[in-house]
Design an enzyme around this catalytic site. Structure first.
Site, PDB file in Angstrom:
ATOM      1  N   ASP A 172     -11.900 -12.879   3.262  1.00  0.00           N
ATOM      2  CA  ASP A 172     -11.614 -12.218   2.630  1.00  0.00           C
ATOM      3  C   ASP A 172     -10.300 -12.759   3.181  1.00  0.00           C
ATOM      4  O   ASP A 172      -9.651 -13.371   4.261  1.00  0.00           O
ATOM      5  CB  ASP A 172     -11.732 -10.798   4.089  1.00  0.00           C
ATOM      6  CG  ASP A 172     -10.963 -10.204   3.560  1.00  0.00           C
ATOM      7  OD1 ASP A 172      -9.712  -9.831   2.828  1.00  0.00           O
ATOM      8  OD2 ASP A 172     -11.244  -8.658   4.105  1.00  0.00           O
ATOM      9  N   ASN A 221     -20.838  -2.104  11.133  1.00  0.00           N
ATOM     10  CA  ASN A 221     -21.326  -1.554  12.471  1.00  0.00           C
ATOM     11  C   ASN A 221     -20.809  -0.788  13.391  1.00  0.00           C
ATOM     12  O   ASN A 221     -22.019  -0.580  14.076  1.00  0.00           O
ATOM     13  CB  ASN A 221     -21.787  -2.928  12.919  1.00  0.00           C
ATOM     14  CG  ASN A 221     -23.058  -3.935  12.477  1.00  0.00           C
ATOM     15  OD1 ASN A 221     -23.764  -2.876  11.750  1.00  0.00           O
ATOM     16  ND2 ASN A 221     -22.533  -4.473  12.250  1.00  0.00           N
ATOM     17  N   TRP A 228       1.393  -1.173  -0.146  1.00  0.00           N
ATOM     18  CA  TRP A 228      -0.151  -0.248  -0.289  1.00  0.00           C
ATOM     19  C   TRP A 228       0.869   1.425  -0.321  1.00  0.00           C
ATOM     20  O   TRP A 228       0.196   2.290  -0.131  1.00  0.00           O
ATOM     21  CB  TRP A 228      -1.186   0.196   1.492  1.00  0.00           C
ATOM     22  CG  TRP A 228      -1.824  -0.902   1.564  1.00  0.00           C
ATOM     23  CD1 TRP A 228      -3.070  -1.356   0.654  1.00  0.00           C
ATOM     24  CD2 TRP A 228      -2.240  -2.423   1.351  1.00  0.00           C
ATOM     25  NE1 TRP A 228      -4.194  -1.638   0.985  1.00  0.00           N
ATOM     26  CE2 TRP A 228      -3.821  -2.395   0.766  1.00  0.00           C
ATOM     27  CE3 TRP A 228      -1.611  -3.101   1.709  1.00  0.00           C
ATOM     28  CZ2 TRP A 228      -3.796  -4.258   1.580  1.00  0.00           C
ATOM     29  CZ3 TRP A 228      -1.904  -4.809   2.129  1.00  0.00           C
ATOM     30  CH2 TRP A 228      -3.126  -5.174   1.932  1.00  0.00           C
ATOM     31  N   GLU A 263     -32.063  -3.088  14.803  1.00  0.00           N
ATOM     32  CA  GLU A 263     -30.481  -3.005  14.924  1.00  0.00           C
ATOM     33  C   GLU A 263     -29.998  -3.052  16.139  1.00  0.00           C
ATOM     34  O   GLU A 263     -29.103  -3.150  16.779  1.00  0.00           O
ATOM     35  CB  GLU A 263     -30.725  -1.517  13.829  1.00  0.00           C
ATOM     36  CG  GLU A 263     -29.175  -1.478  13.680  1.00  0.00           C
ATOM     37  CD  GLU A 263     -28.392  -0.004  13.949  1.00  0.00           C
ATOM     38  OE1 GLU A 263     -27.743   0.557  13.166  1.00  0.00           O
ATOM     39  OE2 GLU A 263     -29.359   0.567  13.948  1.00  0.00           O
ATOM     40  N   ASP A 288     -19.578   2.883  15.602  1.00  0.00           N
ATOM     41  CA  ASP A 288     -19.926   3.949  15.086  1.00  0.00           C
ATOM     42  C   ASP A 288     -18.341   4.800  15.325  1.00  0.00           C
ATOM     43  O   ASP A 288     -17.833   4.732  15.328  1.00  0.00           O
ATOM     44  CB  ASP A 288     -20.383   4.419  16.147  1.00  0.00           C
ATOM     45  CG  ASP A 288     -22.061   3.960  17.007  1.00  0.00           C
ATOM     46  OD1 ASP A 288     -22.288   3.019  15.823  1.00  0.00           O
ATOM     47  OD2 ASP A 288     -21.684   2.807  18.242  1.00  0.00           O
ATOM     48  N   GLU A 312     -30.819   1.726   9.736  1.00  0.00           N
ATOM     49  CA  GLU A 312     -30.528   2.402  10.500  1.00  0.00           C
ATOM     50  C   GLU A 312     -31.352   2.966  11.447  1.00  0.00           C
ATOM     51  O   GLU A 312     -32.662   2.445  11.144  1.00  0.00           O
ATOM     52  CB  GLU A 312     -29.112   3.321  10.419  1.00  0.00           C
ATOM     53  CG  GLU A 312     -28.011   2.729   9.449  1.00  0.00           C
ATOM     54  CD  GLU A 312     -26.771   2.543  10.443  1.00  0.00           C
ATOM     55  OE1 GLU A 312     -27.152   2.907  11.624  1.00  0.00           O
ATOM     56  OE2 GLU A 312     -25.725   1.582  10.311  1.00  0.00           O
ATOM     57  N   CYS A 339      -6.755  -4.972  -1.970  1.00  0.00           N
ATOM     58  CA  CYS A 339      -8.053  -5.538  -1.098  1.00  0.00           C
ATOM     59  C   CYS A 339      -8.526  -6.086  -2.517  1.00  0.00           C
ATOM     60  O   CYS A 339      -9.132  -6.836  -2.640  1.00  0.00           O
ATOM     61  CB  CYS A 339      -8.510  -4.870  -0.239  1.00  0.00           C
ATOM     62  SG  CYS A 339      -9.393  -3.466  -0.802  1.00  0.00           S
ATOM     63  N   HIS A 370     -13.649  -1.401   1.053  1.00  0.00           N
ATOM     64  CA  HIS A 370     -12.965  -2.207   1.319  1.00  0.00           C
ATOM     65  C   HIS A 370     -13.268  -3.858   0.199  1.00  0.00           C
ATOM     66  O   HIS A 370     -15.088  -3.989   0.676  1.00  0.00           O
ATOM     67  CB  HIS A 370     -12.659  -3.103   2.473  1.00  0.00           C
ATOM     68  CG  HIS A 370     -11.597  -4.436   2.621  1.00  0.00           C
ATOM     69  ND1 HIS A 370     -10.095  -4.287   2.401  1.00  0.00           N
ATOM     70  CD2 HIS A 370     -12.493  -5.310   3.527  1.00  0.00           C
ATOM     71  CE1 HIS A 370     -10.425  -5.806   2.426  1.00  0.00           C
ATOM     72  NE2 HIS A 370     -11.601  -6.240   3.432  1.00  0.00           N
ATOM     73  N   TYR A 422      -6.706   5.298  -0.173  1.00  0.00           N
ATOM     74  CA  TYR A 422      -7.602   4.742   0.221  1.00  0.00           C
ATOM     75  C   TYR A 422      -8.242   4.050   1.196  1.00  0.00           C
ATOM     76  O   TYR A 422      -8.944   3.306   1.906  1.00  0.00           O
ATOM     77  CB  TYR A 422      -7.826   3.684  -1.133  1.00  0.00           C
ATOM     78  CG  TYR A 422      -8.217   2.608  -1.026  1.00  0.00           C
ATOM     79  CD1 TYR A 422      -9.032   1.289  -0.831  1.00  0.00           C
ATOM     80  CD2 TYR A 422      -6.657   1.542  -1.143  1.00  0.00           C
ATOM     81  CE1 TYR A 422      -8.328   0.092  -0.643  1.00  0.00           C
ATOM     82  CE2 TYR A 422      -6.334   0.585  -1.740  1.00  0.00           C
ATOM     83  CZ  TYR A 422      -7.360  -0.522  -0.772  1.00  0.00           C
ATOM     84  OH  TYR A 422      -7.603  -1.911  -0.761  1.00  0.00           O
TER      85      TYR A 422
END
Length: 741
Positions: free
Chosen positions: A414, A454, A296, A508, A456, A503, A332, A391, A574
């Site tokens: 992944d 998810n 990267w 949720e 915050d 949301e 990625c 990603h 990125y």
């Protein structure tokens, strides 16, 4: 200091300088584990039932085999029925849990009452019945075997036999022998490599754990060689074509070599969970000399820049032909695209997905921390968490018998090396349904994927005593959108609702509470809602253009408000990692009661052009403090710089084996030279990978590159091209065409 002392006073060498990579199995096991599909065990041409001091007697009275026809041509019954006719291979390729046929020619008519024979399948260096690496298949149901056999047709000397492998058999390349039972022993056909057969996973068979009960999805996620990679920003999405090339010559062998290189026991290669988990580690090279080296840094002198690749074929063939030298370089989307080729090639339904604003925080919590000083300005020195602009990972389809009912289906895997899982850089398979419902204790790595979509964004104000006070929480920024390619056309499919509930919905809230019980920490402080908002509308900007940044302020209170606002624009990789600040300005905004107001910040091209890195994104973050209430206001926007395009033109008669021409054109639109420019092009089924280097493209100068090609097969396809140099990455073009017979 300790290093210096060690250097000055070397200790006597207690261990050899070079430790042997492997030691003998002797004393630990009766034999080495079978971990290679390429190695072959010796199978006797005559296996006696008793001691024969003078060797086997003449066996002329017993059945002999003259020929074995594998019915392996693309237009014949096997490859057509097993959806393997597109593979560029001279061998028979079939899928498990589905019948295929072979024709055996004997030296005389077959007599079922007197003649006993078996079709024997062997894989690896030490075939054993108990390990599933040696399987005899009999023509009658009386003789039991794990695979089924039957006589489809018997016509004079020729017997057509139907063979159905078990739905959990090893996936790989098998040797075939025909064994005839005589009173003295078993007489076998000689080793003939032309009769070898590849057996793959079967998403068409309800008995196979990868069964996908949707023909269009199977067509897209197993058969389609063309993909689209989504990147950029969620409100300004860029896309590029990719050639997965899972049917190209040599790719299937390369995929089997990857499992050999991982020293994966052959007996585990029928288990799709184990196969995808091993491959997730092997597609990256972090701890196992896997396929791709991640980079990267922006410095790609010793390899191919990640933005330059147009497909997976060259990467996989380079890796296999070098016997396992990792290929340079990947980020990625390259990991995800090559992993997708591996999965589809072996018959596992798969797709590449892109998560916009992906949280990569290694603290194991659900918080991405942004630190502000006392005045509300971002403290970049202390802000360490990064949110990737996007990603890419993969989803593959399988049942999960190791989990409760309802958690099979799409699984996230992944290959980008981020964190270790069971000691290796890999991730998944994690049930997408488990991620959505907060069941993050289920294997494998569901908690990591859960945090990616998810988390915050929490803004903290740093006090003079060094303590951090939460002043604002943005629960909507991370996991803003999850996209994959639509089924059988080039549109987009938004699959965000497969990863999380809407949301702010009650579901949720319940999911987040459940995740907390499994140890995922969130910011629980109750922060009063500010009565002043700031928004930054989306805008499209071409590289090299100046632009006006609009800030929209709204006062929702019945009183006047004054805000000291900081606007910071940073060129970012990125991955969200900042490179250099290109915009910084302060504003004093005065708002009357219930007033909305716009402020404008102008950004010139010379402010950012010399500082752009890689994919040319600018991250704008606006923070401020309301004078009357002390409340913090924030807004973030990613500006995705639009690159110039390559023009790809195709001429000639679009028919199989007819000569055609493809031309790539590009004009340098900038005021500076483009140096050491690489241009690549390829197209599945029509044009193998081609490459051209230009040492210099001066400003305003055009290049034109033409290649001839002859399509190998009919159907819809694409020609795709990329242009890459240090000053300009992610420049692409493509042309669609339909080839007739």
């Amino acid at each position: 200091m300790a290093d210096q002392e060690a250097h000055d006073n070397p200790t006597p060498a207690a261990t050899p300088a070079v430790r042997p990579k492997r030691v003998s199995h002797r004393g630990r096991s009766a034999g080495p584990k079978a971990t290679s599909n390429k190695e072959e065990g010796e199978v006797q041409e005559f296996e006696p039932f008793m001691f024969l001091p003078r060797g086997p007697p003449p066996l002329k009275d017993f059945l002999d085999i003259w020929d074995v026809d594998m019915l392996k041509h693309p237009q014949e019954i096997n490859k057509q029925g097993h959806h393997t006719h597109l593979y560029g291979s001279d061998f028979l390729i079939v899928r498990r849990a589905q019948e295929f046929q072979i024709k055996i020619t004997f030296d005389r008519p077959y007599r079922p009452a007197d003649d006993k024979f078996a079709v024997e399948f062997a894989i690896g260096p030490s075939p054993q019945y108990s390990k599933g690496t040696y399987i005899p298949v009999f023509p009658t149901a009386e003789q039991k075997s794990v695979w089924q056999g039957r006589i489809v047709e018997s016509n004079d000397n020729i017997v057509t036999m139907g063979i159905t492998s078990s739905p959990e058999c090893i996936v790989g390349k098998y040797m075939i022998f025909i064994g005839v039972v005589t009173p003295y022993g078993i007489r076998r056909t000689r080793r003939d490599t032309s009769t070898d057969v590849y057996i793959l996973f079967n998403p068409w068979s309800p008995a196979d754990p990868v069964f996908l009960d949707d023909e269009e999805e199977r067509e897209e996620c197993v058969i389609n060689e063309l993909g689209i990679i989504y990147h950029g920003a969620y409100d300004d999405i860029s896309e590029r074509a990719w050639n997965f090339g899972q049917f190209e010559f040599g790719v299937l062998d390369a995929c089997l070599f990857i499992m050999d290189k991982a020293e994966m026991p052959l007996s585990n290669r029928g288990d799709v969970i184990k196969v995808t988990r091993v491959a997730s580690a092997m597609i990256n090279s972090r701890d196992d000399d896997g396929v791709l080296v991640g980079n990267w840094s922006g410095e790609y002198t010793y390899g191919v820049p990640p933005t330059s690749w147009t497909g997976s074929v060259e990467i996989l063939l380079d890796y296999a032909n070098s016997r396992g030298t990792p290929v340079c370089y990947a980020q990625c989307w390259v990991y995800a695209a090559v992993f997708n080729t591996f999965l589809r090639c072996l018959g596992i339904p798969s797709r590449v997905v892109t998560n916009f604003f992906s949280a990569h925080d290694n603290d194991g919590n659900l918080k991405m921390d942004i630190i502000l000083d006392e005045n509300g300005k971002v403290d970049r020195e202390r802000t360490k968490d990064s949110i990737w602009n996007y990603h890419c990972w993969n989803e593959c389809y399988m049942s999960r018998p190791d989990l409760p009912p309802g958690f099979g289906g799409w699984q996230a895997v992944d290959a980008t090396p981020q964190e270790t899982s069971d000691g290796m850089y890999r991730c998944g398979p994690a049930s997408v349904a488990a991620v959505k419902h907060g069941q993050i204790c289920y294997p494998f790595d569901a908690s990591f994927v859960f945090a990616e979509v998810n988390s915050d964004v929490v803004f903290y104000r740093r006090q003079k005593d060094g303590t951090l006070v939460p002043v604002r929480v943005n629960p909507n920024h991370v996991g803003r959108m999850v996209l994959t390619k639509a089924v059988l056309h080039d549109g987009r499919r938004d699959i965000t609702n497969q990863y999380k509930f809407p949301e702010g919905s009650p579901e949720e809230r319940q999911v987040l509470e459940k995740a907390e019980t499994f140890g995922c920490q969130r910011e629980k402080a109750s922060i009063p809602q500010a009565d002043v908002d700031v928004e930054i509308p989306s805008l499209e900007v071409r590289v090299g253009d100046g632009f006006d940044l609009i800030l929209q302020f709204t006062n929702r209170s019945n009183q006047r408000r004054t805000a000291d606002v900081y606007v910071s624009g940073t060129v970012v990789y990125y991955t969200g990692v900042p490179s250099g600040e290109v915009v910084f300005t302060t504003l004093k905004v005065k708002l009357e009661p219930l007033q909305s107001k716009e402020e404008k910040v102008s950004v010139r091209s010379e402010d950012y052009m010399q500082k752009l890195v890689e994919q040319g994104n600018i991250h704008i973050i606006t923070t401020g403090k309301v004078k009357e209430t002390g409340q913090i206001i924030t807004s973030m926007k990613l500006i995705n710089m639009h690159k110039p395009k390559l023009i790809v033109k195709v001429t000639g008669s679009p028919r199989v084996s007819e000569e055609m021409y493809v031309t790539v054109e590009f004009t340098n639109p900038f005021k500076f030279n483009l140096e050491n420019v690489d241009v690549r092009m390829e197209g599945p089924g029509i044009l193998p990978f081609k490459h051209k280097h230009y040492s210099l493209i001066p400003p305003g100068t055009s290049i034109t590159w033409t290649e001839t090609f002859s399509p190998r097969r009919a159907g819809s396809t694409k020609l795709m091209a990329s242009l890459d140099c240090a000053a300009q990455r992610h420049v692409y073009g493509e042309a669609e065409l339909t080839i007739q017979h």
